[in-house]
Write a protein that holds these residues in place. Structure first.
Motif, PDB file in Angstrom:
ATOM      1  N   LYS A   1       0.808  -1.277   0.073  1.00 41.63           N
ATOM      2  CA  LYS A   1      -0.062  -0.016  -0.102  1.00 41.63           C
ATOM      3  C   LYS A   1       0.881   1.146   0.124  1.00 41.63           C
ATOM      4  O   LYS A   1       1.737   1.334   0.899  1.00 41.63           O
ATOM      5  CB  LYS A   1      -0.898  -0.089   1.050  1.00 41.63           C
ATOM      6  N   ALA A   2       0.556   2.207  -1.019  1.00 42.06           N
ATOM      7  CA  ALA A   2       1.462   3.324  -0.900  1.00 42.06           C
ATOM      8  C   ALA A   2       1.109   4.102   0.248  1.00 42.06           C
ATOM      9  O   ALA A   2       0.001   4.305   0.778  1.00 42.06           O
ATOM     10  CB  ALA A   2       1.113   4.076  -2.345  1.00 42.06           C
ATOM     11  N   LEU A   3       2.445   4.683   0.832  1.00 46.18           N
ATOM     12  CA  LEU A   3       1.937   5.261   2.029  1.00 46.18           C
ATOM     13  C   LEU A   3       2.209   7.020   1.983  1.00 46.18           C
ATOM     14  O   LEU A   3       1.927   7.635   2.750  1.00 46.18           O
ATOM     15  CB  LEU A   3       3.129   4.997   2.903  1.00 46.18           C
ATOM     16  N   ILE A   4       2.580   7.295   0.798  1.00 46.46           N
ATOM     17  CA  ILE A   4       3.008   8.801   0.430  1.00 46.46           C
ATOM     18  C   ILE A   4       1.855   9.172  -0.446  1.00 46.46           C
ATOM     19  O   ILE A   4       1.946   8.481  -1.775  1.00 46.46           O
ATOM     20  CB  ILE A   4       4.264   9.052  -0.073  1.00 46.46           C
ATOM     21  N   PRO A   5       1.077  10.096  -0.545  1.00 47.35           N
ATOM     22  CA  PRO A   5      -0.011  10.382  -1.423  1.00 47.35           C
ATOM     23  C   PRO A   5       0.741  11.082  -2.742  1.00 47.35           C
ATOM     24  O   PRO A   5       0.098  10.624  -3.633  1.00 47.35           O
ATOM     25  CB  PRO A   5      -0.878  11.442  -0.798  1.00 47.35           C
ATOM     26  N   ASP A   6       1.590  11.773  -2.371  1.00 41.52           N
ATOM     27  CA  ASP A   6       2.284  12.352  -3.578  1.00 41.52           C
ATOM     28  C   ASP A   6       3.832  11.913  -3.602  1.00 41.52           C
ATOM     29  O   ASP A   6       4.512  12.546  -2.667  1.00 41.52           O
ATOM     30  CB  ASP A   6       2.257  13.737  -3.531  1.00 41.52           C
ATOM     31  N   PRO A   7       3.976  11.067  -4.463  1.00 41.11           N
ATOM     32  CA  PRO A   7       5.589  10.588  -4.186  1.00 41.11           C
ATOM     33  C   PRO A   7       6.541  11.949  -4.178  1.00 41.11           C
ATOM     34  O   PRO A   7       6.372  12.978  -4.766  1.00 41.11           O
ATOM     35  CB  PRO A   7       5.770   9.686  -5.446  1.00 41.11           C
ATOM     36  N   PHE A   8       7.360  11.504  -3.390  1.00 38.68           N
ATOM     37  CA  PHE A   8       8.520  12.649  -3.144  1.00 38.68           C
ATOM     38  C   PHE A   8       9.832  12.297  -3.877  1.00 38.68           C
ATOM     39  O   PHE A   8      10.258  11.336  -3.660  1.00 38.68           O
ATOM     40  CB  PHE A   8       8.821  12.324  -1.429  1.00 38.68           C
ATOM     41  N   GLY A   9      10.063  13.266  -4.761  1.00 35.68           N
ATOM     42  CA  GLY A   9      11.306  13.165  -5.269  1.00 35.68           C
ATOM     43  C   GLY A   9      11.513  12.082  -6.259  1.00 35.68           C
ATOM     44  O   GLY A   9      12.662  11.679  -6.433  1.00 35.68           O
ATOM     45  N   GLY A  10      10.534  11.398  -6.776  1.00 33.83           N
ATOM     46  CA  GLY A  10      10.707  10.457  -7.636  1.00 33.83           C
ATOM     47  C   GLY A  10      10.573   8.698  -6.978  1.00 33.83           C
ATOM     48  O   GLY A  10      10.990   7.915  -7.509  1.00 33.83           O
TER      49      GLY A  10
ATOM     50  N   SER B   1      10.777   2.374  -3.489  1.00 33.31           N
ATOM     51  CA  SER B   1      10.979   2.292  -5.020  1.00 33.31           C
ATOM     52  C   SER B   1      11.036   3.562  -5.659  1.00 33.31           C
ATOM     53  O   SER B   1      10.536   4.431  -5.141  1.00 33.31           O
ATOM     54  CB  SER B   1       9.848   1.295  -5.460  1.00 33.31           C
ATOM     55  N   ARG B   2      11.201   3.427  -6.689  1.00 36.06           N
ATOM     56  CA  ARG B   2      11.304   4.734  -7.698  1.00 36.06           C
ATOM     57  C   ARG B   2      10.018   4.708  -8.153  1.00 36.06           C
ATOM     58  O   ARG B   2       9.491   3.586  -8.804  1.00 36.06           O
ATOM     59  CB  ARG B   2      12.555   4.800  -8.756  1.00 36.06           C
ATOM     60  N   THR B   3       9.342   6.006  -8.568  1.00 38.75           N
ATOM     61  CA  THR B   3       8.010   5.897  -9.070  1.00 38.75           C
ATOM     62  C   THR B   3       8.194   5.561 -10.603  1.00 38.75           C
ATOM     63  O   THR B   3       7.076   5.212 -11.301  1.00 38.75           O
ATOM     64  CB  THR B   3       7.418   7.449  -9.159  1.00 38.75           C
ATOM     65  N   SER B   4       9.347   5.562 -11.175  1.00 38.12           N
ATOM     66  CA  SER B   4       9.639   5.332 -12.704  1.00 38.12           C
ATOM     67  C   SER B   4       9.543   3.644 -12.786  1.00 38.12           C
ATOM     68  O   SER B   4       9.268   3.061 -13.732  1.00 38.12           O
ATOM     69  CB  SER B   4      10.796   5.704 -13.163  1.00 38.12           C
ATOM     70  N   ALA B   5       9.879   2.828 -11.539  1.00 38.55           N
ATOM     71  CA  ALA B   5       9.759   1.359 -11.480  1.00 38.55           C
ATOM     72  C   ALA B   5       9.169   0.994 -10.333  1.00 38.55           C
ATOM     73  O   ALA B   5      10.025   0.353  -9.353  1.00 38.55           O
ATOM     74  CB  ALA B   5      11.280   0.808 -11.658  1.00 38.55           C
TER      75      ALA B   5
ATOM     76  N   TYR C   1       6.104   1.979   0.463  1.00 40.39           N
ATOM     77  CA  TYR C   1       4.861   1.021   0.332  1.00 40.39           C
ATOM     78  C   TYR C   1       4.812   0.164   1.696  1.00 40.39           C
ATOM     79  O   TYR C   1       6.171  -0.028   2.207  1.00 40.39           O
ATOM     80  CB  TYR C   1       5.096   0.140  -0.818  1.00 40.39           C
ATOM     81  N   CYS C   2       3.868  -0.030   2.317  1.00 39.63           N
ATOM     82  CA  CYS C   2       3.969  -1.009   3.404  1.00 39.63           C
ATOM     83  C   CYS C   2       3.258  -2.347   2.677  1.00 39.63           C
ATOM     84  O   CYS C   2       2.099  -2.397   2.358  1.00 39.63           O
ATOM     85  CB  CYS C   2       2.616  -0.456   4.373  1.00 39.63           C
ATOM     86  N   VAL C   3       4.316  -3.269   2.751  1.00 40.44           N
ATOM     87  CA  VAL C   3       3.959  -4.635   2.152  1.00 40.44           C
ATOM     88  C   VAL C   3       3.104  -5.669   3.339  1.00 40.44           C
ATOM     89  O   VAL C   3       2.839  -6.808   3.251  1.00 40.44           O
ATOM     90  CB  VAL C   3       5.107  -5.358   1.585  1.00 40.44           C
ATOM     91  N   TYR C   4       3.477  -5.236   4.592  1.00 37.54           N
ATOM     92  CA  TYR C   4       3.029  -6.131   5.672  1.00 37.54           C
ATOM     93  C   TYR C   4       3.038  -5.257   6.808  1.00 37.54           C
ATOM     94  O   TYR C   4       3.653  -4.426   7.073  1.00 37.54           O
ATOM     95  CB  TYR C   4       3.962  -7.131   5.852  1.00 37.54           C
ATOM     96  N   PRO C   5       1.937  -5.588   7.743  1.00 38.33           N
ATOM     97  CA  PRO C   5       0.952  -6.747   7.626  1.00 38.33           C
ATOM     98  C   PRO C   5      -0.266  -6.239   7.031  1.00 38.33           C
ATOM     99  O   PRO C   5      -0.268  -4.979   6.809  1.00 38.33           O
ATOM    100  CB  PRO C   5       0.707  -6.978   9.281  1.00 38.33           C
ATOM    101  N   THR C   6      -1.006  -6.952   6.460  1.00 39.15           N
ATOM    102  CA  THR C   6      -2.339  -6.607   6.004  1.00 39.15           C
ATOM    103  C   THR C   6      -3.428  -6.137   7.178  1.00 39.15           C
ATOM    104  O   THR C   6      -2.934  -6.522   8.422  1.00 39.15           O
ATOM    105  CB  THR C   6      -3.150  -7.925   5.302  1.00 39.15           C
ATOM    106  N   GLU C   7      -4.427  -5.954   6.933  1.00 31.75           N
ATOM    107  CA  GLU C   7      -5.464  -5.392   7.855  1.00 31.75           C
ATOM    108  C   GLU C   7      -5.800  -6.794   8.803  1.00 31.75           C
ATOM    109  O   GLU C   7      -5.996  -6.548   9.904  1.00 31.75           O
ATOM    110  CB  GLU C   7      -6.393  -4.661   7.481  1.00 31.75           C
TER     111      GLU C   7
END
Length: 175
Positions: free
Chosen positions: A14-23, A65-69, A27-33
Motif C-alpha cells: 500500500k502506497a504510504l505517500i499520497p504524492d511521491p516525493f522526489g521520484g 521504490s522509484r516511481t519510474s519502476a 509502500y507497506c507490504v506487511y501486515p495486511t489489515e
C-alpha cells in the motif's frame, strides 16, 4: 477468538505517500489489515498467519521504490517481523527482492524453523547489501552468525551500523 484467513491477493504494498516525493514511493507490504487485527486481538489467523500475543508478528515491512519502476525495490525495511511473517509473505507470492535489505530484528535468528529461517529469508530477498542495525555492545550478540552467513552466501555485502565481531572482526566464513 480466531481471525479469518486473509485471502487478499499479494500486492506490491500500500502506497504510504499520497504524492511521491522526489521520484520515490514508500509502500507497506506487511501486515495486511487481517494480520494486524489478529495480533491486536491476540487471535490467530486461520492458515499461516501471525502468532497471537506477539507484537512483532505485526511489525511493518516497508519497501522503497522509484516511481519510474514501482515494482523494483530499492530498499526493504524488515522491522522486527518474525520468520513466520516472512514465510507468510513468501507463501503469498510477495516479491522481496531489493537492492538493500535492512535485516529484521537486528539480525536475530530467534524463531527460525527448519521450514523458514535465515537462508530462506536471504534467498527470498537476495540484496546487494544486507544492513544489520546493531549496537557494538548489545547483550543479544546481534547479528546472529547464521544470519550473516546466509546473506553472504547469496552474495550480499554485509554491513553493520556499528562494529561487531560477527560483521567485521571475525566474519563468518562461507564454506
Amino acid at each position: 477468538k480466531v481471525c479469518p484467513e486473509d485471502t487478499a491477493e499479494p500486492t506490491s504494498g500500500k502506497a504510504l505517500i499520497p504524492d511521491p516525493f522526489g521520484g520515490f514511493q514508500l509502500y507497506c507490504v506487511y501486515p495486511t489489515e487481517i494480520e494486524a487485527a489478529a495480533v491486536a486481538q491476540a487471535a490467530p489467523v486461520l492458515g499461516t498467519g501471525p502468532e497471537p500475543n506477539n507484537p512483532n508478528a505485526a511489525s511493518a515491512v516497508l519497501r522503497l521504490s522509484r516511481t519510474s519502476a514501482p515494482d523494483a525495490s530499492i530498499a526493504l525495511l524488515g522491522g522486527d517481523l518474525t520468520f513466520r511473517g516472512w514465510k507468510r509473505l513468501t507463501e503469498r507470492g510477495g516479491n522481496l527482492r531489493a537492492e538493500v535489505v535492512i535485516v529484521p530484528h537486528h539480525g536475530s535468528a530467534k524463531g527460525a524453523t527448519s521450514g523458514f529461517g535465515p537462508s530462506e529469508l536471504a534467498r527470498a530477498s537476495e540484496p546487494e547489501h544486507a544492513l544489520f542495525s546493531v549496537g557494538t555492545s548489545n547483550t543479544y550478540d546481534h547479528p546472529a552468525p547464521e544470519m550473516v552467513k546466509a546473506f553472504r552466501q547469496v552474495g550480499s555485502i554485509v554491513q553493520c551500523t556499528q562494529m561487531t565481531p560477527q560483521c567485521h572482526v571475525a566474519p563468518v566464513s562461507i564454506p
